[in-house]
Design a protein around this motif. Structure first.
Motif, PDB file in Angstrom:
ATOM      1  N   THR A 163       0.839  -1.207   0.000  1.00 17.53           N
ATOM      2  CA  THR A 163       0.000   0.000   0.000  1.00 17.53           C
ATOM      3  C   THR A 163       0.869   1.251   0.000  1.00 17.53           C
ATOM      4  N   VAL A 164       1.939   1.240   0.803  1.00 17.30           N
ATOM      5  CA  VAL A 164       2.836   2.403   0.842  1.00 17.30           C
ATOM      6  C   VAL A 164       3.517   2.591  -0.519  1.00 17.30           C
ATOM      7  N   MET A 165       3.982   1.497  -1.114  1.00 12.96           N
ATOM      8  CA  MET A 165       4.599   1.606  -2.450  1.00 12.96           C
ATOM      9  C   MET A 165       3.578   2.129  -3.473  1.00 12.96           C
ATOM     10  N   ALA A 166       2.348   1.641  -3.378  1.00  8.82           N
ATOM     11  CA  ALA A 166       1.318   2.000  -4.365  1.00  8.82           C
ATOM     12  C   ALA A 166       1.024   3.501  -4.334  1.00  8.82           C
ATOM     13  N   VAL A 167       0.964   4.079  -3.135  1.00  2.00           N
ATOM     14  CA  VAL A 167       0.651   5.516  -3.050  1.00  2.00           C
ATOM     15  C   VAL A 167       1.916   6.353  -3.272  1.00  2.00           C
ATOM     16  N   ASN A 168       2.981   6.044  -2.530  1.00  2.00           N
ATOM     17  CA  ASN A 168       4.152   6.932  -2.505  1.00  2.00           C
ATOM     18  C   ASN A 168       4.990   6.847  -3.782  1.00  2.00           C
ATOM     19  N   LEU A 169       4.993   5.698  -4.443  1.00  2.53           N
ATOM     20  CA  LEU A 169       5.859   5.549  -5.614  1.00  2.53           C
ATOM     21  C   LEU A 169       5.034   5.377  -6.904  1.00  2.53           C
ATOM     22  N   THR A 170       4.145   4.377  -6.921  1.00  2.00           N
ATOM     23  CA  THR A 170       3.325   4.163  -8.126  1.00  2.00           C
ATOM     24  C   THR A 170       2.425   5.376  -8.378  1.00  2.00           C
ATOM     25  N   GLY A 171       1.900   5.973  -7.319  1.00  2.00           N
ATOM     26  CA  GLY A 171       1.046   7.161  -7.468  1.00  2.00           C
ATOM     27  C   GLY A 171       1.806   8.293  -8.150  1.00  2.00           C
ATOM     28  N   GLN A 172       3.061   8.474  -7.768  1.00  5.17           N
ATOM     29  CA  GLN A 172       3.874   9.539  -8.392  1.00  5.17           C
ATOM     30  C   GLN A 172       4.124   9.207  -9.864  1.00  5.17           C
ATOM     31  N   PHE A 173       4.381   7.916 -10.152  1.00  4.79           N
ATOM     32  CA  PHE A 173       4.589   7.489 -11.550  1.00  4.79           C
ATOM     33  C   PHE A 173       3.341   7.779 -12.392  1.00  4.79           C
ATOM     34  N   LEU A 174       2.175   7.332 -11.906  1.00  4.26           N
ATOM     35  CA  LEU A 174       0.946   7.471 -12.693  1.00  4.26           C
ATOM     36  C   LEU A 174       0.624   8.937 -12.975  1.00  4.26           C
ATOM     37  N   CYS A 175       0.762   9.785 -11.947  1.00  4.08           N
ATOM     38  CA  CYS A 175       0.429  11.208 -12.139  1.00  4.08           C
ATOM     39  C   CYS A 175       1.462  11.888 -13.027  1.00  4.08           C
ATOM     40  N   ALA A 176       2.737  11.587 -12.816  1.00  4.19           N
ATOM     41  CA  ALA A 176       3.780  12.222 -13.635  1.00  4.19           C
ATOM     42  C   ALA A 176       3.610  11.821 -15.097  1.00  4.19           C
ATOM     43  N   ARG A 177       3.238  10.569 -15.356  1.00 10.65           N
ATOM     44  CA  ARG A 177       3.089  10.114 -16.740  1.00 10.65           C
ATOM     45  C   ARG A 177       1.993  10.909 -17.450  1.00 10.65           C
ATOM     46  N   GLU A 178       0.861  11.103 -16.779  1.00  9.99           N
ATOM     47  CA  GLU A 178      -0.227  11.875 -17.410  1.00  9.99           C
ATOM     48  C   GLU A 178       0.195  13.324 -17.616  1.00  9.99           C
ATOM     49  N   ALA A 179       0.926  13.888 -16.641  1.00 12.85           N
ATOM     50  CA  ALA A 179       1.370  15.283 -16.775  1.00 12.85           C
ATOM     51  C   ALA A 179       2.344  15.418 -17.936  1.00 12.85           C
ATOM     52  N   VAL A 180       3.305  14.506 -18.037  1.00  9.55           N
ATOM     53  CA  VAL A 180       4.304  14.590 -19.119  1.00  9.55           C
ATOM     54  C   VAL A 180       3.620  14.479 -20.476  1.00  9.55           C
ATOM     55  N   LYS A 181       2.625  13.591 -20.595  1.00  9.73           N
ATOM     56  CA  LYS A 181       1.887  13.466 -21.867  1.00  9.73           C
ATOM     57  C   LYS A 181       1.306  14.823 -22.273  1.00  9.73           C
ATOM     58  N   GLU A 182       0.715  15.516 -21.310  1.00  9.74           N
ATOM     59  CA  GLU A 182       0.085  16.803 -21.612  1.00  9.74           C
ATOM     60  C   GLU A 182       1.141  17.865 -21.924  1.00  9.74           C
ATOM     61  N   PHE A 183       2.250  17.866 -21.170  1.00  8.10           N
ATOM     62  CA  PHE A 183       3.312  18.857 -21.423  1.00  8.10           C
ATOM     63  C   PHE A 183       3.884  18.652 -22.838  1.00  8.10           C
ATOM     64  N   LEU A 184       4.057  17.398 -23.249  1.00  5.20           N
ATOM     65  CA  LEU A 184       4.600  17.099 -24.581  1.00  5.20           C
ATOM     66  C   LEU A 184       3.620  17.524 -25.671  1.00  5.20           C
ATOM     67  N   ARG A 185       2.326  17.255 -25.444  1.00  8.85           N
ATOM     68  CA  ARG A 185       1.300  17.619 -26.426  1.00  8.85           C
ATOM     69  C   ARG A 185       1.278  19.128 -26.646  1.00  8.85           C
ATOM     70  N   ARG A 186       1.396  19.863 -25.541  1.00  8.14           N
ATOM     71  CA  ARG A 186       1.188  21.310 -25.567  1.00  8.14           C
ATOM     72  C   ARG A 186       2.461  22.094 -25.904  1.00  8.14           C
ATOM     73  N   GLY A 187       3.617  21.614 -25.402  1.00 10.40           N
ATOM     74  CA  GLY A 187       4.898  22.293 -25.644  1.00 10.40           C
ATOM     75  C   GLY A 187       5.023  23.592 -24.862  1.00 10.40           C
ATOM     76  N   VAL A 188       6.064  24.344 -25.173  1.00  9.33           N
ATOM     77  CA  VAL A 188       6.322  25.592 -24.442  1.00  9.33           C
ATOM     78  C   VAL A 188       5.365  26.691 -24.921  1.00  9.33           C
TER      79      VAL A 188
END
Ligand code: NAD
Length: 271
Positions: free
Chosen positions: A115-140
């Motif tokens: 449970t700790v791994m799922a929130v503290n590590l996997t949670g950061q992975f899942l959210c960062a992945r969605e954010a990076v997708k949007e940053f790449l789509r949109r650019g500077v």
């Protein structure tokens, strides 16, 4: 008295995970004070999230509450769709949600570990992945920021200080250190900046027993050369700086915000 005076994040859109309480709530308010629109993610505390939205609106800012368990892929994807659907894009992700489920090592259950791994590590992975997708789509978008997006991971001094009785928590934060650096290296050339803050002891619900009695606080202060327990505002101010162009050349760095806890305080007299 506002924490942040300068509107360094005007026009930007931020998502802060686990921001219905503690450090995340302070970060959300500080980002709003700096001019960002802020999505307040919560898992179950809708009332707490609503209070932070109200607080931001009372300051003249804009905020929405978004429910999602950050360890669940479908919920994370839906949360990003909701935020991006509301404001058109996203500029800042603060990966803040985290938990402790403490136990002596031989009594630690697989569930407590996972449970700790799922929130503290996997949670950061899942959210960062969605954010990076949007940053790449949109650019500077130069009118908003010199970078295409910023991710700030909330880690802990226990990404480098071992912590008996908390092996799951310190392993998750140690993993996060390399997650942050590897991701920062991978996406820097896309003009995405990834950094971390590692708080020392900050007064929040997660560690109430460590500071709520004078005896406990006196014990804790032995570990802090600067001789005060931290406040959520200490972290929030640094996160606003890491999210702003004032830190534009800061990439893949961890800011230890800990009153000197990582300076081996025992060596002041004991070395
Ligand atoms: P907190 O308990 O107030 O905050 C944690 C937040 O995460 C809560 O709002 C909680 O509801 C949320 N959360 C938990 N599981 C979630 C999930 N699955 N999905 C979405 N949200 C979830 O405590 P805090 O001290 O403000 O902790 C925030 C972060 O700071 C954590 O990552 C913690 O590890 C880190 N940290 C805190 C300290 C400290 O001394 N307080 C020190 C170092 C690091």
């Amino acid at each position: 008295m506002p924490l942040i005076i300068e509107k360094s994040l005007a026009g930007q859109r931020a998502l802060v995970t686990g921001s219905s309480s503690g450090i995340g709530a302070a970060i959300a308010v500080a980002l709003a004070e700096a001019g960002a629109r802020v999505a307040i993610n919560y898992m179950s505390d809708a009332e707490g999230a609503g209070e932070i939205v109200d607080q931001i609106q009372a300051l003249g800012g804009e905020a929405i509450a978004v429910q999602a368990d950050v360890s669940q892929e479908d919920q994370v994807i839906a949360m990003f769709q909701q935020v991006i659907g509301t404001w058109g894009s996203l500029d800042i992700l603060v990966n803040n949600a985290g938990i402790q489920l403490d136990a002596p090592f031989v009594e630690m259950t697989l569930k407590q570990w996972e449970t700790v791994m799922a929130v503290n590590l996997t949670g950061q992975f899942l959210c960062a992945r969605e954010a990076v997708k949007e940053f790449l789509r949109r650019g500077v978008v130069p009118e908003l920021s010199c970078s295409a997006g910023k991710i700030i991971c909330n880690s802990s001094v226990h990404d480098i200080i071992p912590w008996a009785g908390h092996v799951n928590y310190s392993a998750s934060k140690g993993g996060l250190l390399m997650f942050m650096k590897s991701l920062a290296q991978e996406v820097a050339h896309d003009k995405i900046r990834v950094n971390a803050v590692s708080p020392g002891a900050i007064k929040t619900p997660i560690n109430r027993s460590a500071w709520e009695t004078p005896e406990a606080e006196a014990d804790l202060l032995k570990l802090i050369p600067y001789e005060r327990v931290g406040e959520s505002a200490d972290i929030a101010r640094a996160v606003v700086w890491l999210a702003s162009d004032a830190s534009d050349y800061v990439v893949g760095t961890t800011l230890y915000i800990d009153g000197g806890m990582t300076l081996y305080p025992g060596f002041r007299e004991g070395g």
